[in-house]
Enzyme design. Structure first.
Site, PDB file in Angstrom:
ATOM      1  CB  SER A 110     -25.474  26.144 -66.964  1.00 56.71           C
ATOM      2  OG  SER A 110     -24.280  26.096 -67.704  1.00 56.71           O
ATOM      3  CD  GLU A 152     -19.703  27.334 -61.143  1.00 56.18           C
ATOM      4  OE1 GLU A 152     -20.078  27.347 -62.329  1.00 56.18           O
ATOM      5  OE2 GLU A 152     -20.491  27.264 -60.193  1.00 56.18           O
ATOM      6  CG  HIS A 188     -21.306  24.477 -64.145  1.00 59.96           C
ATOM      7  ND1 HIS A 188     -21.325  25.847 -64.194  1.00 59.96           N
ATOM      8  CD2 HIS A 188     -22.148  24.057 -65.128  1.00 59.96           C
ATOM      9  CE1 HIS A 188     -22.137  26.244 -65.149  1.00 59.96           C
ATOM     10  NE2 HIS A 188     -22.669  25.179 -65.729  1.00 59.96           N
TER      11      HIS A 188
END
Length: 300
Positions: free
Chosen positions: A144, A239, A269
């Site tokens: 991320s 995502e 995600h």
């Protein structure tokens, strides 16, 4: 394909959320609680250490260690998260490769906005090199926001004249704070975790008024990746940040960089966190470990 597993994970992630906006501390506590449920593999040990001038978590295999260091950057939109919340990921990579991982506890916004996280990551890498670590045995990895740090730290290292790491591994990397990827709209509602509004909130905390059109903030649309090491970009097809990875892969290709874009269907995600729960997570981690093993120069 694990259709039932994917559906169960999606349903879990769609549980009702608080109606009122949460404070930063509430967001951080909620994320810690969620990630504490993730499965951490056996056969690893952890030690609190210092890297550069920041705390870090050293994750090592109990048996059969191999030469290699994974410098890991955790996720959390630059606002929440820690080396502990990423332990299912770092532990899985360590267990699969035999390399050690150093997971950095970089400073978070809003207390420490851009570029604090990049500064901390660069100092950590410099400290590794200063300790005698060969860059050919170091890889950057992250998820991320931390996946974005793998790229921006590499850019910062290149600008500082440092040798670059052997490879970059990014899980669902956040790479574009301009939020101009088509997936921001095409995956809206399909993504069980993020909305544009939520991403804008944490982005504002991180940028603190800075223009998102900066190569260290939005490398997917602005960075020159010339000379970068081989990259593996993994993302889930569900995502909203999917096109952060797809567009960075194009930039890498156009810059003559070896790049693998690895997209898994119908997963969210950082789906790799669901190791032991979702077959696709374990398969993706196996591919990631193979990629690292292929690019780290190891004599053991």
């Amino acid at each position: 394909m694990s259709k039932e597993q994917r559906a169960a994970v999606d349903a879990m992630l769609r549980q009702p959320r608080p109606a009122e906006p949460q404070s930063v501390e509430e967001i951080r506590a909620g994320f810690r609680a969620i990630m504490a449920e993730m499965i951490v593999p056996d056969g690893i040990r952890t030690t609190a250490v210092t890297l550069g001038d920041r705390p870090a978590l050293l994750v090592e295999p109990v048996a059969n260690p191999r030469t290699g260091t994974i410098l890991y950057f955790h996720g959390g939109s630059f606002v929440f998260g820690s080396p502990e919340t990423a332990l299912s990921l770092t532990g899985s990579l360590v267990a699969r490769t035999g390399f050690r991982a150093l997971s950095l506890d970089y400073r978070l916004a809003p207390e420490h906005p851009f570029p604090a996280a990049i500064d901390d990551a660069l100092r950590a890498y410099r400290a590794l090199l200063d300790s005698g670590e060969d860059p050919s045995t170091v890889v950057f990895a992250g998820d991320s926001a931390g996946g974005g740090l793998t790229v921006t730290t590499c850019l910062a290292a290149r600008e500082a004249g440092l040798p670059l790491p052997a490879a970059i591994l990014a899980f669902s990397a956040g790479l574009d704070a301009t939020r101009t990827g088509a997936s921001m709209d095409t995956k809206a509602g399909i993504d069980p975790i993020f909305t544009r509004e939520e991403l804008e909130h944490t982005k504002d905390l991180y940028l603190a008024g800075r223009d998102p059109r900066h190569h260290l903030i939005s490398p997917a649309v602005l960075a020159d990746l010339t000379g970068f090491p081989p990259m593996l970009l993994q993302a889930g097809a569900n995502e909203v940040l999917l096109d952060d990875s797809t567009r960075l892969a194009v930039r890498a290709r156009d810059a003559g960089v070896d790049v693998i874009l690895d997209i898994t269907a119908d997963v969210p995600h950082v789906f790799q966190s669901f190791t032991g729960v979702l077959d696709e997570a374990d398969e993706a981690l196996d591919r990631a470990a193979l990629f690292l093993a292929q690019h780290v120069r190891t004599g053991a």
